[in-house]
Structure formats: structure tokens, C-alpha cells
Motif scaffolding. Structure first.
Motif, PDB file in Angstrom:
ATOM      1  N   SER A 131      -3.727   5.334   0.787  1.00 54.65           N
ATOM      2  CA  SER A 131      -4.855   6.130   1.238  1.00 54.65           C
ATOM      3  C   SER A 131      -6.061   5.250   1.557  1.00 54.65           C
ATOM      4  CB  SER A 131      -5.220   7.142   0.163  1.00 54.65           C
ATOM      5  OG  SER A 131      -5.417   6.465  -1.060  1.00 54.65           O
TER       6      SER A 131
ATOM      7  N   TYR B 239       2.023  -5.455   0.651  1.00 54.53           N
ATOM      8  CA  TYR B 239       1.699  -6.246   1.836  1.00 54.53           C
ATOM      9  C   TYR B 239       2.181  -7.688   1.678  1.00 54.53           C
ATOM     10  CZ  TYR B 239      -1.229  -2.123   1.951  1.00 54.53           C
ATOM     11  OH  TYR B 239      -1.655  -0.818   1.904  1.00 54.53           O
TER      12      TYR B 239
ATOM     13  N   ARG C 234      -8.012   1.170   6.141  1.00 46.33           N
ATOM     14  CA  ARG C 234      -6.762   0.407   6.107  1.00 46.33           C
ATOM     15  C   ARG C 234      -6.701  -0.430   7.384  1.00 46.33           C
ATOM     16  NH1 ARG C 234      -1.560   3.221   5.134  1.00 46.33           N
ATOM     17  NH2 ARG C 234      -1.223   1.511   3.676  1.00 46.33           N
TER      18      ARG C 234
ATOM     19  N   ASP D  15      -0.614 -13.471  -3.301  1.00 39.39           N
ATOM     20  CA  ASP D  15       0.673 -13.097  -2.703  1.00 39.39           C
ATOM     21  C   ASP D  15       1.029 -14.037  -1.558  1.00 39.39           C
ATOM     22  OD1 ASP D  15      -0.242 -12.089  -0.071  1.00 39.39           O
ATOM     23  OD2 ASP D  15      -1.123 -10.438  -1.220  1.00 39.39           O
TER      24      ASP D  15
HETATM   25  P1  ATP Z   1      -4.038   2.759  -1.758  1.00 38.67           P
HETATM   26  O1  ATP Z   1      -4.399   1.506  -2.509  1.00 38.67           O
HETATM   27  O2  ATP Z   1      -5.091   3.800  -1.866  1.00 38.67           O
HETATM   28  O3  ATP Z   1      -2.672   3.238  -2.063  1.00 38.67           O
HETATM   29  P2  ATP Z   1      -4.142   0.974   0.478  1.00 38.67           P
HETATM   30  O4  ATP Z   1      -3.279  -0.034  -0.230  1.00 38.67           O
HETATM   31  O5  ATP Z   1      -3.944   1.115   1.937  1.00 38.67           O
HETATM   32  O6  ATP Z   1      -3.994   2.407  -0.193  1.00 38.67           O
HETATM   33  P3  ATP Z   1      -6.424  -0.598  -0.372  1.00 38.67           P
HETATM   34  O7  ATP Z   1      -5.706  -1.076  -1.573  1.00 38.67           O
HETATM   35  O8  ATP Z   1      -7.858  -0.216  -0.513  1.00 38.67           O
HETATM   36  O9  ATP Z   1      -5.691   0.654   0.277  1.00 38.67           O
HETATM   37  O10 ATP Z   1      -6.334  -1.720   0.749  1.00 38.67           O
HETATM   38  C1  ATP Z   1      -6.981  -1.506   2.012  1.00 38.67           C
HETATM   39  C2  ATP Z   1      -6.240  -2.234   3.112  1.00 38.67           C
HETATM   40  O11 ATP Z   1      -6.405  -3.651   2.945  1.00 38.67           O
HETATM   41  C3  ATP Z   1      -4.732  -2.026   3.109  1.00 38.67           C
HETATM   42  O12 ATP Z   1      -4.381  -0.859   3.809  1.00 38.67           O
HETATM   43  C4  ATP Z   1      -4.232  -3.275   3.815  1.00 38.67           C
HETATM   44  O13 ATP Z   1      -4.356  -3.102   5.224  1.00 38.67           O
HETATM   45  C5  ATP Z   1      -5.232  -4.336   3.368  1.00 38.67           C
HETATM   46  N1  ATP Z   1      -4.743  -5.129   2.225  1.00 38.67           N
HETATM   47  C6  ATP Z   1      -5.037  -4.923   0.918  1.00 38.67           C
HETATM   48  N2  ATP Z   1      -4.441  -5.849   0.133  1.00 38.67           N
HETATM   49  C7  ATP Z   1      -3.755  -6.669   0.967  1.00 38.67           C
HETATM   50  C8  ATP Z   1      -2.917  -7.824   0.762  1.00 38.67           C
HETATM   51  N3  ATP Z   1      -2.680  -8.307  -0.469  1.00 38.67           N
HETATM   52  N4  ATP Z   1      -2.374  -8.415   1.869  1.00 38.67           N
HETATM   53  C9  ATP Z   1      -2.619  -7.932   3.110  1.00 38.67           C
HETATM   54  N5  ATP Z   1      -3.393  -6.841   3.362  1.00 38.67           N
HETATM   55  C10 ATP Z   1      -3.951  -6.221   2.308  1.00 38.67           C
END
Ligand code: ATP
Ligand code: MG
Length: 167
Positions: free
Chosen positions: A114, A59, A102, A83
Motif C-alpha cells: 500500500s 524488492y 510506490r 538487500d
Molecule cells: P507496504 O509496505 O505498505 O506493504 P510498500 O512496500 O509498497 O507497501 P513502502 O514500504 O513504504 O511501501 O515502500 C515504498 C516504495 O519504496 C515501494 O513500493 C518500493 O517501490 C520502494 N522500496 C522500498 N524498499 C525498497 C527496497 N529495499 N528496494 C527497492 N525499492 C524499495
């Protein structure tokens, strides 16, 4: 067991290295000098840091720049992954830690995931009596901080079974 926090963080960086190299992610790392040893589950903390690095990459901004820093504050060690991405609206700050949640935007739909990563991170930090903090605003990137109590002395009988790992 008691762990050298620098080694734990370095192992997470090594695990992230293939992605970093292939995708040209700029990663800067800053360790405060004289970091203490911390009582933690090595593998669980490595996975947590890798999850944050993976999110910062997925992201992140263009070009991707990630800053990882480790510092001590009183009885705690803070591991921060920052980031230069689009950031996260305040109303989402709680929900992103829920299982399978998400943010419903184009960026999240373009990236595989996921919605479990941050739920795992929060679970691991709670098992350590620590926490994970999000600091993010739309347009200003995101920073996630793992706050880990140093816990110089922990009773050996203390169960850490909820992480499924061995402390
Ligand atoms: P997974 O980690 O299971 O592969 P994921 O990345 O979608 O899937 P999470 O890591 O739990 O799941 O993050 C949940 C949601 O939070 C993401 O789908 C995204 O929308 C948001 N998110 C997480 N980290 C960031 C970030 N650094 N910048 C922007 N949005 C973020
Ligand atoms: Mg994730």
C-alpha cells in the motif's frame, strides 16, 4: 522503556522467520558486541525492522540475500537492513517515505503493498528523535538504517504518544 536492542532485533527476526523459511531468503545477522540498552517503544521498533525486512524481501534480488547489522556509533544505535535488489534511484529517495507512494516500476507493480511501510518507519523514528536513512543506487541494492538515540536519561514526562504505543 529501556530495551535490550538485541532482544528487539531478535523479535523482528522471529516475526520474519516464516517468510524467510518459505521463500528461501538468506538472512545474515551481525550484532556488534556490547550493545547498549536503548530507550524505545519495543513494539514500534520491532514493526519498523519487520517493515524493512519485508521490503528487502519484496524488492530484493534473486536469490534473495539480506544482511541485518546492529552497531553503536557515539550516542546512537544503528540498525541496518541491506538487500541485493535493484536499488532505488536518487530522485525517489525522499518520496518513498511518503504515505501511499510506490515507485512506479514493474517490480513494485508485481508486489503487493500500500506504500505505507516506510511512512510508518519514518514516523516511528521521528517519535524517538531518531531517523531513517536510505543508501541506495540502481544496480547496487539498498540499505536502510534506523538510527536510534541511546538517550540514557529521558524525562518520564516526555510524551511518546505519537506512536500510539507505550514507551
Ligand atoms: P507496504 O509496505 O505498505 O506493504 P510498500 O512496500 O509498497 O507497501 P513502502 O514500504 O513504504 O511501501 O515502500 C515504498 C516504495 O519504496 C515501494 O513500493 C518500493 O517501490 C520502494 N522500496 C522500498 N524498499 C525498497 C527496497 N529495499 N528496494 C527497492 N525499492 C524499495
Ligand atoms: Mg513495504
Amino acid at each position: 522503556a529501556e530495551q535490550d536492542v538485541v532482544k528487539v532485533v531478535e523479535e523482528a527476526i522471529a516475526a520474519f522467520e516464516p517468510t524467510r523459511e518459505q521463500r528461501h531468503v538468506e538472512l545474515s545477522v551481525l550484532f556488534e558486541p556490547d550493545l547498549p540498552r536503548v530507550w524505545c517503544d519495543h513494539g514500534a521498533i520491532v514493526i519498523s525492522i519487520v517493515n524493512l525486512l519485508s521490503n528487502a524481501y519484496k524488492y530484493g534480488g534473486q536469490p534473495r540475500k539480506i544482511e541485518l547489522s546492529v552497531a553503536r556509533k557515539l550516542g546512537e544505535v544503528m540498525i541496518t537492513v541491506r538487500d541485493n535488489g535493484k536499488g532505488i534511484a536518487r530522485r525517489e529517495h525522499k518520496r518513498i517515505f511518503e504515505k501511499f507512494y510506490r515507485v512506479d516500476d514493474l517490480l513494485a507493480r508485481q508486489q503487493e503493498g500500500s506504500g505505507l511501510g516506510l511512512a510508518i518507519v519514518q514516523h516511528v523514528m521521528r517519535a524517538h528523535r531518531g531517523r531513517v536513512i536510505v543508501d541506495s543506487e540502481p544496480g547496487r541494492g539498498s540499505a536502510f538504517t534506523l538510527v536510534l538515540p541511546i538517550q540514557a536519561k529521558v524525562r518520564v514526562s516526555e510524551p511518546m504518544s505519537s506512536t500510539g504505543g507505550t514507551a
